[in-house]
Design a protein around this motif. Sequence first.
Motif, PDB file in Angstrom:
ATOM      1  N   SER A  23     -20.905 -24.777 -27.373  1.00 29.25           N
ATOM      2  CA  SER A  23     -22.028 -24.002 -27.911  1.00 29.25           C
ATOM      3  C   SER A  23     -22.600 -24.756 -29.102  1.00 29.25           C
ATOM      4  O   SER A  23     -21.925 -25.602 -29.679  1.00 29.25           O
ATOM      5  N   TRP A  24     -23.840 -24.443 -29.438  1.00 27.87           N
ATOM      6  CA  TRP A  24     -24.495 -25.134 -30.553  1.00 27.87           C
ATOM      7  C   TRP A  24     -25.462 -24.191 -31.224  1.00 27.87           C
ATOM      8  O   TRP A  24     -25.907 -23.200 -30.642  1.00 27.87           O
ATOM      9  N   THR A  25     -25.777 -24.483 -32.474  1.00 30.33           N
ATOM     10  CA  THR A  25     -26.843 -23.765 -33.171  1.00 30.33           C
ATOM     11  C   THR A  25     -27.497 -24.714 -34.159  1.00 30.33           C
ATOM     12  O   THR A  25     -26.834 -25.600 -34.707  1.00 30.33           O
ATOM     13  N   LYS A  26     -28.796 -24.551 -34.330  1.00 27.94           N
ATOM     14  CA  LYS A  26     -29.495 -25.329 -35.344  1.00 27.94           C
ATOM     15  C   LYS A  26     -29.551 -24.477 -36.609  1.00 27.94           C
ATOM     16  O   LYS A  26     -30.270 -23.474 -36.644  1.00 27.94           O
ATOM     17  N   THR A  27     -28.743 -24.848 -37.590  1.00 26.18           N
ATOM     18  CA  THR A  27     -28.717 -24.111 -38.848  1.00 26.18           C
ATOM     19  C   THR A  27     -29.919 -24.539 -39.669  1.00 26.18           C
ATOM     20  O   THR A  27     -30.059 -25.713 -39.989  1.00 26.18           O
ATOM     21  N   ARG A  28     -30.801 -23.567 -39.988  1.00 23.85           N
ATOM     22  CA  ARG A  28     -32.057 -23.924 -40.653  1.00 23.85           C
ATOM     23  C   ARG A  28     -31.870 -24.166 -42.148  1.00 23.85           C
ATOM     24  O   ARG A  28     -32.624 -24.880 -42.759  1.00 23.85           O
ATOM     25  N   GLY A  46     -28.581 -24.756 -44.865  1.00 30.08           N
ATOM     26  CA  GLY A  46     -27.154 -24.807 -45.140  1.00 30.08           C
ATOM     27  C   GLY A  46     -26.828 -24.327 -46.537  1.00 30.08           C
ATOM     28  O   GLY A  46     -27.716 -24.037 -47.343  1.00 30.08           O
ATOM     29  N   PHE A  81     -29.682 -28.676 -39.338  1.00 38.23           N
ATOM     30  CA  PHE A  81     -28.634 -29.519 -38.750  1.00 38.23           C
ATOM     31  C   PHE A  81     -27.933 -28.745 -37.629  1.00 38.23           C
ATOM     32  O   PHE A  81     -28.072 -27.529 -37.521  1.00 38.23           O
ATOM     33  N   LEU A 112     -24.738 -27.352 -35.848  1.00 38.97           N
ATOM     34  CA  LEU A 112     -23.338 -26.940 -35.863  1.00 38.97           C
ATOM     35  C   LEU A 112     -22.973 -26.671 -34.407  1.00 38.97           C
ATOM     36  O   LEU A 112     -23.779 -26.087 -33.677  1.00 38.97           O
ATOM     37  N   ALA A 113     -21.805 -27.115 -34.003  1.00 34.45           N
ATOM     38  CA  ALA A 113     -21.470 -26.967 -32.582  1.00 34.45           C
ATOM     39  C   ALA A 113     -19.973 -26.796 -32.380  1.00 34.45           C
ATOM     40  O   ALA A 113     -19.170 -27.129 -33.259  1.00 34.45           O
ATOM     41  N   TYR A 114     -19.624 -26.259 -31.236  1.00 38.81           N
ATOM     42  CA  TYR A 114     -18.270 -26.386 -30.712  1.00 38.81           C
ATOM     43  C   TYR A 114     -18.344 -27.391 -29.576  1.00 38.81           C
ATOM     44  O   TYR A 114     -19.188 -27.261 -28.673  1.00 38.81           O
ATOM     45  N   MET A 129     -14.843 -27.367 -33.816  1.00 41.70           N
ATOM     46  CA  MET A 129     -16.114 -27.193 -34.521  1.00 41.70           C
ATOM     47  C   MET A 129     -16.527 -28.535 -35.105  1.00 41.70           C
ATOM     48  O   MET A 129     -15.681 -29.300 -35.574  1.00 41.70           O
ATOM     49  N   THR A 130     -17.813 -28.821 -35.056  1.00 44.04           N
ATOM     50  CA  THR A 130     -18.291 -30.130 -35.464  1.00 44.04           C
ATOM     51  C   THR A 130     -19.803 -30.104 -35.664  1.00 44.04           C
ATOM     52  O   THR A 130     -20.414 -29.042 -35.580  1.00 44.04           O
ATOM     53  N   ASN A 131     -20.382 -31.237 -35.940  1.00 43.54           N
ATOM     54  CA  ASN A 131     -21.835 -31.403 -35.931  1.00 43.54           C
ATOM     55  C   ASN A 131     -22.197 -32.330 -34.781  1.00 43.54           C
ATOM     56  O   ASN A 131     -21.441 -33.237 -34.448  1.00 43.54           O
ATOM     57  N   ARG A 162     -17.557 -36.367 -35.933  1.00 42.92           N
ATOM     58  CA  ARG A 162     -18.747 -35.677 -35.425  1.00 42.92           C
ATOM     59  C   ARG A 162     -19.000 -36.195 -34.020  1.00 42.92           C
ATOM     60  O   ARG A 162     -18.282 -37.081 -33.542  1.00 42.92           O
TER      61      ARG A 162
END
Lengths: 137, 385
Positions: free
Chosen positions: A69-74, A76, A86, A88-90, A100-102, A132
């Motif tokens: 899964s991923w999300t774009k964190t607007r 931080g 950026f 954030l993802a699994y 968990m990583t980028n 990462r």
Amino acid sequence: MTETTLPNPVPPITPDTTEFWEATKRGELLLQRCTSCQSVIWYPRMMCPECSGTSLEWFTGSGKGEIYSWTKTRKGLGDYAKAGPFILAYVQLEEGPKVMTNIVDWTDEDLVIGKPVEVAFTPTEDGTALPRFRPAK
Amino acid sequence: MTAKYSAVLVGAYEHPGRHLPDTSHAQIHAEVALGAVADAGLTLADVDGYFCSGDAPGFGGLTMANYMGLKLSYLDTTEMGGSSYVAHVGHAAAAIAAGKCKVALITLGGKPRTGPAWSRPKNAPEYPFEDIYGLTTPGGYALAAQRHMAEFGTTSEQLAAIKVAASKHAKHNPNAFLPKEVTVEEVLESPMVSDPLHRLDCCVVTDGGGALVLVHKDVAKDLKRQSVSILGHGETIKHTGSGNLDLTFTGARWSGPRAFEEAGIKHADINYASIYDSFTITVLETIEDLGFCEKGKGGEWVLDGALEAPFGKLPFNTDGGGLCNNHPTNRGGITKVIEAMRQLRGEANAPVQVPDCEIALVHGTGGSIGNRMGSATLILGRESA
Ligand SMILES: [Zn+2]
């Protein structure tokens, strides 16, 4: 492509994770396996959370996996406050665990669940490196 | 309906403030404590059991018992994030049943809106493997939402319907932080916080707090206030194990059935539900995991006013919930119990009062569905006045 400049915070290192972080200096992603139940364990620790076994062995992971899964964190926080958007993802490693990583070096087409990725270490100030992941070539 | 527990809920109080720059952290706990014991017709001198969690200042229970002058035979400072206070009701009921105390007080209070922001402790063993990558609270829930969408086809419009229902309730609550009714379009047009979650998919950040009082039935019979019985309680935790995480479900999958089994009731018996709503995805996964619909079908299930009071399939969060009313200390929980008590006592805001509300479900989620969480479910029943 993104303008994001990710920070590289120095990880707090504990006695049960020293070996892991030492290996990142060599560009290796170490994983642990429980010699009793064969579980591959993430994150590194002194015992197996599946069977409570304390006989664990380190091995070098493939560094390959896919986006779980991923999300774009607007926006931080803390170290990431000025990073810009950026990812954030699994990532589910080939060996099993989800970490968990980028995601780095991405384009919008890469941000898809199931997309193959590979580890890309980014060095920190103390000489260790954060694992990462980038889209697999 | 025969209650399993000898304890009943007799007092509740929600702080009306949402923005409290001139009130201290300890003061908020004390104000809500005084409010709840007064609601029950008791005083703090009657309290012999105290329950609080990580939001309590200083040494938690020790600090606040000292501040309020409590004389205790029982103290529990269980930390399960926002689910703590729902779990505390179960713990207090068990303590009362065991004769450890007779009058139990539970408090929550804080000021994340005007006070210092909470930051994640760097000594957690997971810190260098999670937080170091810029994990935020919305980010963790967004990872769950993204995966749920990919596996089940859940859409942003469906998530937005949850906010819309909460906002329709909040407009009747004079204390609600966001009292304006919103549309699906407004949710989708609000700024993206962490894909796929928009700002209006997130709960509000408010100061404030709440408190509850439970007593043994023998104590309750001398009180004038209508009490609420505890029919069932279940709790659990869900974590990442050895890296085996599934973001599409929550701990409600286990805490829910335990509560239903204790209560001996069916889903159709529930008249009202307080569902922890840190984010819209929290509600969606919880409804599925509690068994109100099939796994993965929550997106369709919440449409057509299903969650709207008073006549939806499952009227929920009639105070506006965390999504619109308040989320004191960045962890609600206690407000979920308070609104369920209002419903069972017939004291909810009139347009959202569920007629003849006899049985209510309360569910608390704590920590994050993106990595590790506490999960607590209560089933509460109306006692005759
Ligand atoms: Zn093992």
